[in-house]
Design a protein around this motif. Structure first.
Motif, short mmCIF file in Angstrom:
data_model
loop_
_atom_site.label_atom_id
_atom_site.label_comp_id
_atom_site.label_asym_id
_atom_site.label_seq_id
_atom_site.Cartn_x
_atom_site.Cartn_y
_atom_site.Cartn_z
N THR A 119 60.64 19.65 62.12
CA THR A 119 61.11 19.41 60.76
C THR A 119 62.12 20.44 60.26
O THR A 119 62.78 20.22 59.25
CB THR A 119 59.92 19.41 59.79
N HIS A 120 62.22 21.58 60.96
CA HIS A 120 63.08 22.66 60.50
C HIS A 120 64.00 23.14 61.63
O HIS A 120 63.70 22.95 62.82
CB HIS A 120 62.25 23.85 60.02
N ASP A 121 65.09 23.78 61.24
CA ASP A 121 66.00 24.42 62.18
C ASP A 121 65.44 25.81 62.48
O ASP A 121 65.51 26.72 61.64
CB ASP A 121 67.39 24.52 61.55
N CYS A 122 64.87 25.98 63.68
CA CYS A 122 64.15 27.21 64.01
C CYS A 122 64.73 27.90 65.24
O CYS A 122 65.14 27.24 66.20
CB CYS A 122 62.67 26.91 64.30
N ILE A 123 64.75 29.21 65.19
CA ILE A 123 65.03 30.05 66.35
C ILE A 123 63.80 30.91 66.57
O ILE A 123 63.38 31.65 65.68
CB ILE A 123 66.26 30.95 66.12
N PHE A 124 63.21 30.81 67.76
CA PHE A 124 62.02 31.60 68.09
C PHE A 124 62.39 32.63 69.14
O PHE A 124 62.76 32.30 70.27
CB PHE A 124 60.90 30.70 68.61
N LEU A 125 62.26 33.90 68.76
CA LEU A 125 62.56 35.00 69.67
C LEU A 125 61.29 35.48 70.37
O LEU A 125 60.17 35.29 69.88
CB LEU A 125 63.22 36.14 68.90
N ARG A 126 61.47 36.11 71.50
CA ARG A 126 60.34 36.57 72.32
C ARG A 126 59.93 37.98 71.92
O ARG A 126 60.75 38.89 71.88
CB ARG A 126 60.73 36.53 73.80
N GLY A 127 58.63 38.14 71.63
CA GLY A 127 58.08 39.45 71.38
C GLY A 127 57.29 39.93 72.59
O GLY A 127 56.91 39.14 73.45
N ASN A 128 57.02 41.21 72.65
CA ASN A 128 56.26 41.75 73.78
C ASN A 128 54.86 41.16 73.86
O ASN A 128 54.34 40.89 74.95
CB ASN A 128 56.20 43.27 73.72
N HIS A 129 54.25 40.92 72.71
CA HIS A 129 52.90 40.34 72.72
C HIS A 129 52.91 38.88 73.18
O HIS A 129 51.94 38.41 73.78
CB HIS A 129 52.25 40.46 71.34
#
Length: 241
Positions: free
Chosen positions: A57-67
């Motif tokens: 439903t949204h324009d999303c950018i998901f970045l990678r975290g260490n966890h």
């Protein structure tokens, strides 16, 4: 359209939902998540489910975290990491004990699709932690640096604010991008609970894994919204140690 950057969630889904309500997040907003979606509170599986559905439903950018990488290593290969378990992994493992095989498979796919960094059309850089190569992210030798490094924030904090960007001694790492948005190192370590700026680096991790709130920032107006401290939504839990 607003561009909203969200700090480290650490399974604090209840805080995230309140944050979205307070910021009146809508489908016209672009959402950039700085990583560390899990390891902290008890809603690890529900948090990732929420984010996966949000993409519809949204324009999303998901970045990678260490966890996120640590969780993926365990979930995909059942790789045991005692240090990870001591720093939020145990709560994540307990959450996944209730998840079925299909859910785990979809989450593995989500973790695999995370980005190490994102550079927008206005030369603003977004990543979980930092980078070390003086020429910028495109020249980074070690990809794990993007979600483990703390020296970028340390450098920005230690920089003489009177040093001109054109000075030959100005750190070259900071000259390549208009702005840099990171999480990873909670600003609560500085005694702060709101996103902090040092040089052209903005740190949006306000300690939601511990006693701080979850935050988001509109990167054009610099307006900030925050949840109540994340731990107040999980009164019978310890969170990160």
């Amino acid at each position: 359209m607003r561009t909203l950057v969200i700090g480290d969630i650490h399974s604090g889904l209840k805080a995230l939902k309140q944050l979205f309500e307070r910021a009146d997040v809508s489908t016209s907003d672009k959402l950039i998540f700085l990583g560390d979606y899990v390891d902290g509170w008890s809603d690890a599986v529900a948090t990732v489910d929420f984010l996966i559905n949000l993409k519809n439903t949204h324009d999303c950018i998901f970045l990678r975290g260490n966890h996120d990488e640590l969780c993926y290593d365990w979930l995909a290969g059942e790789k045991d990491n005692p240090i990870w378990r001591q720093h939020g992994g145990s709560a994540t493992m307990a959450s996944y004990e209730k998840a079925d095989a299909m859910t785990k498979k979809s989450h593995i796919f989500f973790y695999e699709g995370l980005h190490n960094y994102y550079l927008d059309t206005r030369n603003r850089l977004f990543l979980h932690a930092g980078f070390t190569n003086l020429k910028g992210v495109d020249f980074e030798y070690f990809q794990k640096t993007f979600y483990w490094d703390r020296t970028l924030w340390e450098l920005a904090l230690s920089l003489n604010p009177d040093l001109d960007v054109n000075d030959p001694w100005y750190p070259k790492r900071l000259t390549h991008y208009k702005e840099i948005y990171i999480g990873h190192t909670p600003v609560t370590r500085m005694g702060k609970t709101t996103p902090q700026q040092a040089a052209n680096v903005w740190n949006v991790d306000t300690g939601a894994a511990f006693k701080g709130p979850l935050s988001l920032i509109d990167i054009d107006s610099k307006q900030v919204w925050q949840s109540e401290p994340a731990h107040t939504f999980y009164p019978n839990e310890k969170g990160r140690n």
